[in-house]
Write an enzyme that holds these catalytic residues in place. Structure first.
Site, PDB file in Angstrom:
ATOM      1  N   MET A   1       5.946   5.394   5.163  1.00  0.00           N
ATOM      2  CA  MET A   1       4.474   5.394   4.928  1.00  0.00           C
ATOM      3  C   MET A   1       4.010   4.070   4.301  1.00  0.00           C
ATOM      4  O   MET A   1       2.944   3.580   4.627  1.00  0.00           O
ATOM      5  CB  MET A   1       4.171   6.541   3.969  1.00  0.00           C
ATOM      6  CG  MET A   1       3.581   7.723   4.657  1.00  0.00           C
ATOM      7  SD  MET A   1       1.792   7.522   4.573  1.00  0.00           S
ATOM      8  CE  MET A   1       1.716   7.087   2.841  1.00  0.00           C
ATOM      9  N   PRO A   2       4.834   3.505   3.358  1.00  0.00           N
ATOM     10  CA  PRO A   2       4.367   2.288   2.677  1.00  0.00           C
ATOM     11  C   PRO A   2       4.121   1.156   3.682  1.00  0.00           C
ATOM     12  O   PRO A   2       4.846   1.028   4.678  1.00  0.00           O
ATOM     13  CB  PRO A   2       5.529   1.926   1.746  1.00  0.00           C
ATOM     14  CG  PRO A   2       6.297   3.186   1.574  1.00  0.00           C
ATOM     15  CD  PRO A   2       6.116   3.957   2.821  1.00  0.00           C
ATOM     16  N   ILE A   3       3.065   0.397   3.424  1.00  0.00           N
ATOM     17  CA  ILE A   3       2.754  -0.779   4.256  1.00  0.00           C
ATOM     18  C   ILE A   3       2.742  -1.991   3.336  1.00  0.00           C
ATOM     19  O   ILE A   3       1.976  -2.026   2.377  1.00  0.00           O
ATOM     20  CB  ILE A   3       1.386  -0.621   4.937  1.00  0.00           C
ATOM     21  CG1 ILE A   3       1.372   0.587   5.870  1.00  0.00           C
ATOM     22  CG2 ILE A   3       1.013  -1.901   5.690  1.00  0.00           C
ATOM     23  CD1 ILE A   3       0.003   0.916   6.445  1.00  0.00           C
TER      24      ILE A   3
ATOM     25  N   HIS B   1       0.858  -1.200   0.000  1.00  0.00           N
ATOM     26  CA  HIS B   1       0.000   0.000   0.000  1.00  0.00           C
ATOM     27  C   HIS B   1       0.884   1.236   0.000  1.00  0.00           C
ATOM     28  O   HIS B   1       1.737   1.385   0.899  1.00  0.00           O
ATOM     29  CB  HIS B   1      -0.913  -0.018   1.233  1.00  0.00           C
ATOM     30  CG  HIS B   1      -1.839  -1.203   1.265  1.00  0.00           C
ATOM     31  ND1 HIS B   1      -3.125  -1.156   0.793  1.00  0.00           N
ATOM     32  CD2 HIS B   1      -1.642  -2.480   1.632  1.00  0.00           C
ATOM     33  CE1 HIS B   1      -3.692  -2.344   0.902  1.00  0.00           C
ATOM     34  NE2 HIS B   1      -2.795  -3.173   1.405  1.00  0.00           N
TER      35      HIS B   1
ATOM     36  N   LYS C   1       6.416  -0.146   7.039  1.00  0.00           N
ATOM     37  CA  LYS C   1       5.920  -1.285   7.823  1.00  0.00           C
ATOM     38  C   LYS C   1       5.833  -2.512   6.933  1.00  0.00           C
ATOM     39  O   LYS C   1       5.342  -2.434   5.808  1.00  0.00           O
ATOM     40  CB  LYS C   1       4.547  -0.964   8.404  1.00  0.00           C
ATOM     41  CG  LYS C   1       4.593   0.175   9.423  1.00  0.00           C
ATOM     42  CD  LYS C   1       3.399   0.211  10.322  1.00  0.00           C
ATOM     43  CE  LYS C   1       3.488   1.390  11.284  1.00  0.00           C
ATOM     44  NZ  LYS C   1       4.707   1.343  12.126  1.00  0.00           N
TER      45      LYS C   1
END
EC number: 5.3.2.-
Lengths: 65, 65, 65, 65, 65, 65
Positions: C1-3, B7, C40
């Site tokens: 920010m990327p998950i 994401h 994350k």
């Protein structure tokens, strides 16, 4: 730390989505005693053609209502 | 075999996304000794109104910065 | 920010999972110029009865191999 | 209609998870004016070896703390 | 190519899960004219404490029934 | 009760997606003896730049074919 992926039907405006994010963040923080800064909420908007219950899409439900 | 759902915030261009896909595929392949051909990477782009940390959306964060 | 949510077959040991996490974090950070602290990675281990390609589960694949 | 998938670290007891579910359901219902009966909450518990920020797993974070 | 993540309540036995996988693979293949070999199905089993509708967990539902 | 998240490549028309939803709902209902009314299917359409196997995106695959 908690990450919430919330799937909602397309069409809510920015203020509704902001309210949803704020309320869910508060709910997670208070129930798990998690720091707000560690809580992530991601909204996934799904179109009415792509969401179905019992094989009936949201678009079809609206036609029937 | 591994499937990675990543994401990211909306807005990266094609070449950045391609680089991300290539680097993650390499990382998974080398660390798990997985055949590249069996590794799937799916990117999910989320808008700045739909991604929040501590209840603050990415759009609001930009306004504050 | 990327998950990153990475689905892998159950059975890897801690050091392999750690290596996967480290390599994927590096890959995301370098390709998107994202701060490591904002990346994350969550691993989701799936059992061989619960993962299938072409309707054949990983358990059945092993029996055939 | 809304479906919330909430990823949390393994280890909360039943009453905490129940509280989380109740609070999040209330939050979604009130913010979106959604009927409670249409709100689904699924919790996904992730082990400390399978959750990492900046490449550091929750297990390693505990050792450092 | 299609990837189906199916969330089900914990407790089905292997043969039921196999039937689910087979039927869903057939359904996807026939409806999208997708090669079976390209269809992945992953089952995610969720415990009765971790799945709730209207804030009521599946465990609580059973007690009420 | 079952919730199916199905990731497909962007580009199918409404009738194909409806067929997919109907077939998958039938498959889940018959294999798990689940009431149709309790089965949710969500389609997630992914663009050809955001879906890769072996590091090669669907867009690049088309160029090579």
């Amino acid at each position: 730390m908690p990450i919430a992926h919330i799937h909602i039907l397309e069409g809510r405006d920015r203020s509704q989505k902001k309210k949803l994010i704020e309320e869910v963040t508060k709910a997670i923080s208070s129930s798990l005693q998690s720091e707000r800064g560690k809580i992530k909420v991601l909204l996934h908007e799904v179109s009415e053609d792509n969401w179905a219950t019992a094989g009936v899409t949201k678009r079809e439900e609206k036609i029937v209502d």
